[in-house]
Design a protein around this motif. Structure first.
Motif, short mmCIF file in Angstrom:
data_model
loop_
_atom_site.label_atom_id
_atom_site.label_comp_id
_atom_site.label_asym_id
_atom_site.label_seq_id
_atom_site.Cartn_x
_atom_site.Cartn_y
_atom_site.Cartn_z
N GLU A 1 0.82 -1.20 0.00
CA GLU A 1 0.00 0.00 0.00
C GLU A 1 0.86 1.25 0.00
O GLU A 1 0.44 2.31 -0.48
CB GLU A 1 -0.92 0.02 1.22
CG GLU A 1 -2.02 -1.01 1.22
CD GLU A 1 -2.88 -0.90 2.47
OE1 GLU A 1 -3.77 -0.03 2.50
OE2 GLU A 1 -2.64 -1.68 3.41
N SER B 1 -8.12 -4.81 -2.36
CA SER B 1 -8.12 -5.08 -0.92
C SER B 1 -8.98 -4.08 -0.14
O SER B 1 -9.37 -4.37 0.99
CB SER B 1 -6.69 -5.07 -0.37
OG SER B 1 -6.14 -3.76 -0.39
N LYS B 2 -9.25 -2.93 -0.74
CA LYS B 2 -10.10 -1.92 -0.08
C LYS B 2 -11.04 -1.31 -1.11
O LYS B 2 -10.66 -1.08 -2.26
CB LYS B 2 -9.24 -0.83 0.57
CG LYS B 2 -8.42 -1.32 1.76
CD LYS B 2 -7.63 -0.20 2.41
CE LYS B 2 -6.85 -0.70 3.61
NZ LYS B 2 -6.04 0.38 4.24
N GLU B 3 -12.25 -1.03 -0.66
CA GLU B 3 -13.28 -0.52 -1.57
C GLU B 3 -12.87 0.79 -2.24
O GLU B 3 -13.07 0.97 -3.44
CB GLU B 3 -14.59 -0.33 -0.80
CG GLU B 3 -15.77 0.08 -1.68
CD GLU B 3 -17.06 0.21 -0.89
OE1 GLU B 3 -18.05 0.71 -1.46
OE2 GLU B 3 -17.08 -0.19 0.29
N GLU C 1 -6.70 6.51 3.95
CA GLU C 1 -6.80 5.09 4.30
C GLU C 1 -5.56 4.67 5.10
O GLU C 1 -4.43 4.96 4.71
CB GLU C 1 -6.89 4.23 3.02
CG GLU C 1 -8.16 4.41 2.22
CD GLU C 1 -9.33 3.64 2.80
OE1 GLU C 1 -9.10 2.82 3.72
OE2 GLU C 1 -10.46 3.84 2.32
N GLN D 1 -2.05 -3.34 6.21
CA GLN D 1 -2.02 -4.68 5.62
C GLN D 1 -0.60 -5.06 5.21
O GLN D 1 0.19 -4.21 4.80
CB GLN D 1 -2.94 -4.75 4.40
CG GLN D 1 -4.39 -4.45 4.70
CD GLN D 1 -5.26 -4.55 3.48
OE1 GLN D 1 -6.06 -5.46 3.34
NE2 GLN D 1 -5.11 -3.61 2.56
#
Length: 375
Positions: A85, A168-170, A231, A235
């Motif tokens: 990320e 992995s995230k919206e 965000e 992760q």
């Protein structure tokens, strides 16, 4: 007390342990070679100052040996050995800062960038000239090729980066859009995704080397860059192994109990042989099923699966056929968050566990099945 199972000393390949699955961000100054030598130096110097002085995490990652930054002519490669990320957040932060840099200058002095993101294997090696680490390998090369399909303002991502990070995230997924297949100079096909927000990036479909398909209409995006950067990064790359005993429910109760004990001894032997820090390994068992998760060690699940099947095969060779045990194993790699379960024991987020279990369910005796992402 002598342990029931002991792993032999498997041969170690030269340079084993130097390969890492990392996120790579490759940046290039557009139209660099049309600039004068003086302007080339100014652009590169300004870009390095923005990266190293205005994005605090970049310098911190370098100091912690979690980032390799390589500069080659008009390109800069950043290889992240921590959460993938960080590559996404870094490119968005950089584009925002470059945008502000350009607003303070005349158009002829602007910096124009294009970027490529990839998740793949890189080799960490020492630079013989300066003694500093550098990264080489297909993971970095692919990031450069992904970038090469873009033009001014594009932030393009490979299929592996999209599947691992963007889904992995919206909110991440909302700013990534499939553009199609593209062929590089070696005729290797790349599935490409365009990342843009409502205030950053280039929302057009890249046209260079696109394999003949209908050009999609990319949608407008409502999310801002600031929303994406808000965000939290929590992760990590995680490889997960799920195993269970084939035909367990048909075994008599005494055999089931013995079976669970044997599997427990095998898992313990493998765990003791591992060089992975204890905090980076999460193990759960329920009945005949075992889940093992390895944080920041994508190859560990494959290695562990082989060791488990090896020890079980050794056991079966000494047992009559009616007492032999057979495992099926599934392996998947993805992003996961380390959490504490209801009993306050270490665990990982459930999505990656569910996928791994489903992969395992396709297997039979002695199978080790892996997902596309693992491959």
């Amino acid at each position: 007390m002598k342990p029931l199972f002991v792993l032999p000393n498997f041969p170690v390949l030269e340079d084993e342990g130097q390969n890492f699955v990392c996120a790579t961000l490759y940046l290039e100054i557009v139209n660099f070679y049309t600039l004068s030598s003086t302007e080339q130096v100014k652009r590169v110097s300004a870009l390095r100052i923005i990266l190293l002085e205005q994005i605090p995490s970049i310098k911190r990652f370098q100091e912690d040996k979690q980032l390799i930054l390589d500069h080659v002519a008009d390109g800069i490669a950043l290889v992240f050995f921590n959460s993938p990320e960080n590559a996404l957040h870094s490119v968005l932060s950089l584009y925002l800062l470059v945008q502000n840099y350009n607003l303070e200058r005349l158009p002829e002095y602007w910096i124009h960038l294009r970027a490529g993101l990839n998740l793949g294997v890189v080799l960490r090696a020492e630079n013989p000239l300066y003694g500093e680490p550098r990264a080489i390998g297909d993971g970095l090369n692919t990031a450069q090729r992904v970038m090469s399909f873009g033009v001014l303002g594009h932030i393009l991502a490979s299929e592996s980066f999209y599947q691992m990070v963007m889904v992995s995230k919206e909110n991440y997924d909302a700013v990534a859009h499939y553009c199609g297949a593209y062929a590089d100079k070696h005729n290797r096909i790349h599935e490409i995704y365009n990342i843009y927000t409502n205030d950053l990036g280039n929302p057009s479909v890249p046209y260079k080397n696109r394999v003949g398909q209908k050009i999609p209409d990319l949608p407008a995006v409502e999310l801002s860059t600031a929303r994406i950067l808000s965000e939290s990064i929590e992760q990590q790359i995680c490889s997960v192994l799920f195993s269970d005993v084939v035909g367990f429910s048909k075994l008599a109760n005494p055999i089931q109990r013995k079976c669970i004990q044997i599997i427990g001894h095998i898992v313990t032997a493998v765990q003791k042989a591992s060089e992975l820090p204890v905090e980076d390994c999460v193990i759960h068992s329920a009945g005949d099923g075992v889940m093992m998760a390895f944080l920041n060690a994508p190859a560990e699940a494959m290695k562990t699966a082989y060791q488990i099947q090896y020890l079980l095969n050794e056991y079966n060779q000494k047992m009559p056929s009616e007492e032999q045990l057979f495992l099926r194993i599934g392996i998947h790699i993805g992003l996961a968050k380390k959490i504490m379960d209801i009993a306050n024991l270490p665990d990982i987020s459930t999505n990656i566990q569910d996928i791994t279990r489903k992969i395992m369910n396709f297997g039979d005796k002695n199978h080790i099945l892996i997902s596309k992402e693992t491959y």
